[in-house]
Design an enzyme around this catalytic site. Structure first.
Site, short mmCIF file in Angstrom:
data_model
loop_
_atom_site.label_atom_id
_atom_site.label_comp_id
_atom_site.label_asym_id
_atom_site.label_seq_id
_atom_site.Cartn_x
_atom_site.Cartn_y
_atom_site.Cartn_z
N ARG A 72 0.80 -1.22 0.00
CA ARG A 72 0.00 0.00 0.00
C ARG A 72 0.84 1.28 0.00
NH1 ARG A 72 -2.79 -3.96 1.60
NH2 ARG A 72 -0.87 -4.48 2.61
N THR A 73 1.77 1.38 0.93
CA THR A 73 2.46 2.66 1.11
C THR A 73 3.27 3.00 -0.15
OG1 THR A 73 2.60 2.08 3.43
CG2 THR A 73 3.86 3.99 2.72
N LYS A 101 26.72 -2.64 -0.34
CA LYS A 101 28.19 -2.50 -0.41
C LYS A 101 28.72 -1.74 0.79
CE LYS A 101 27.76 -1.76 -5.37
NZ LYS A 101 27.83 -0.65 -6.34
N ARG A 122 10.95 3.91 3.56
CA ARG A 122 10.63 2.97 4.66
C ARG A 122 11.90 2.22 5.01
NH1 ARG A 122 5.57 -1.03 4.72
NH2 ARG A 122 4.62 0.96 5.23
N HIS A 150 4.61 5.69 11.67
CA HIS A 150 4.17 5.57 10.27
C HIS A 150 3.21 6.75 10.03
CE1 HIS A 150 3.00 4.06 6.49
NE2 HIS A 150 2.69 2.81 6.79
#
Ligand code: CP
Length: 332
Positions: A72-73, A101, A122, A150
Site C-alpha cells: 500500500r504505502t 556495499k 521505509r 508511520h
C-alpha cells in the site's frame, strides 16, 4: 566573467541544502492540528476534483526507497505522484542498492536527493527517518521506521475518520492487537490525542501492550485511556475499532508469534454489540484478525481507507513540494 563562463555556471538545485526552505514529515507530531485539518481539506478537494490536480507535479520526480516490504504505502505514493502528473524512480529491491556495499543511509539519501524532488523512505530501523532528515536535500517523508512511527498511515486514518465521522474530536477509539510493535497505532494515538475529547481503549494481550512512553504522553496531556484484554467487554462503547496485525517481523522468536497471532479475530458474532455507526479500520495487511465475513458489513471501512491513503499522499506531496519551491536560486 565571459559569456561562455557564465553559461557553464550551473544553477544547482542541490544548493538548496544551504537554504533548507522545505519541510519534512518524520513524525506524526511534525504537523499542528491546524495544518492537519488543512491537509484533510486538500485531500477532500482532490478526492472530489482529481482532474484539477492532474498536472500539478508535471516535471517533478518522487523517489521511493523501501528497505522493507510494502504494498500500500509504496504503490500509493507512486500512484499519487503519477496522478499529479509527476514521475517516480525507485530501487526495485534493497538487495540491488549500494547499501549492500556498505554505503551509509546518509550518503544514500544525499545521492537520491540529486535525482528527485521528494523522497519517501521505509526502513526497518527506528530513528532511520531522523537520520535521513538531517541530510536530505529535498523534502523527506517517513514511510515507516521500524516499530516507531508511520505518519502517512496516520494521515490516511485521519482522512478516513473525517470522511465517515465528520469530525476528529470527541470519539472513543479502540485499538486492538499488537500495540507494542504496531507503529501505525503509535502515530495515530499521538495525533488523535491532540484533538479534544478523544478517549482510547487499548485492547491487547499483556505481551503486546501499548509502550510506556505512549501512556506517559497521554498522562502528561490529560488524555483518558484504559487497557483491557478482550474486545467483547468494550465493543458497545466504541466509535472506531482500529484492528492491527501481530507484527511477525518484529518478534524475537517464532514461538511467541505463533502463540499470540490469533488472540483477536473480529467476526460477525463480535460485531453484534457494536454501535450502528461504529467504523472498523485496519492499516492492512490483514492476516487473520478480521474474518472475511466482516468485509460486507457496512461498518467495515478498511478498503475505503486504502483509497484515502493515495488521496492524502497526493495532498502531502503537493504541500511539501509547494513549500519547498526555492524562492531564489543559488549559483556555483
Ligand atoms: N499500511 C501499510 O503500511 O501497508 P504496507 O505495509 O503494504 O505498505
Amino acid at each position: 566573467t565571459s559569456r561562455r563562463q557564465r553559461q557553464m555556471c550551473i544553477r544547482d538545485s542541490n544548493r538548496r541544502d544551504c537554504m533548507k526552505e522545505f519541510r519534512n514529515l518524520v513524525s506524526s507530531e511534525d504537523f499542528s492540528c491546524e495544518e492537519l485539518l488543512e491537509l484533510m481539506e486538500l485531500g477532500a478537494e482532490i478526492y472530489n476534483n482529481p482532474e484539477k490536480f492532474s498536472e500539478k507535479c508535471r516535471g517533478k520526480v518522487l523517489a521511493s526507497l523501501f528497505f522493507e516490504p510494502s504494498t500500500r504505502t509504496r504503490l500509493s505514493f507512486e500512484a499519487a505522484m503519477l496522478r499529479l502528473g509527476g514521475s517516480c524512480i525507485t530501487v526495485p529491491d534493497p538487495k540491488v542498492s549500494s547499501a549492500t556495499k556498505g554505503e551509509s543511509l546518509q550518503d544514500t539519501i544525499r545521492t537520491v536527493g540529486c535525482y528527485s524532488d521528494i523522497i519517501a523512505m521505509r526502513h526497518p530501523h527506528e530513528g532511520s527517518a531522523e537520520l535521513a532528515k538531517e541530510v536530505t536535500l529535498v523534502p523527506f517523508i517517513n514511510a515507516g521506521d521500524g516499530g516507531h512511527q508511520h505518519p502517512t498511515q496516520t494521515l490516511t486514518d485521519l482522512l478516513t475518520i473525517s470522511q465517515y465521522k465528520k469530525s476528529l474530536e470527541n470519539m472513543t477509539i479502540g485499538l486492538c492487537g499488537d500495540l507494542k510493535f504496531g507503529r501505525t497505532v503509535h502515530s495515530l494515538v499521538k495525533t488523535l490525542s491532540k484533538f479534544k475529547g478523544n478517549k482510547f481503549i487499548f485492547i491487547s494481550p499483556v505481551e503486546l501492550v501499548i509502550p510506556e512512553y505512549i501512556k506517559m504522553y497521554l498522562n502528561d496531556h490529560n488524555v483518558e485511556f484504559i487497557e483491557v484484554r478482550t474486545i467483547e467487554e468494550v465493543m458497545d462503547k466504541l466509535d472506531i475499532l482500529y484492528m492491527t496485525r501481530v507484527q511477525r517481523e518484529r518478534f524475537f522468536n517464532e514461538a511467541d508469534y505463533v502463540r499470540l497471532k490469533d488472540t483477536y479475530i473480529l467476526d460477525n458474532k463480535k460485531m453484534k454489540t457494536a454501535k450502528d455507526d461504529m467504523i472498523i479500520l485496519h492499516p492492512l495487511p490483514r492476516v487473520n484478525e478480521i474474518a472475511t465475513e466482516v468485509d460486507s458489513d457496512p461498518r467495515a471501512k478498511y478498503f475505503n481507507q486504502v483509497k484515502f491513503g493515495m488521496i492524502i499522499r497526493m495532498a502531502l506531496i503537493l504541500s511539501l513540494i509547494h513549500i519547498s519551491e526555492p524562492t531564489r536560486q543559488a549559483e556555483i
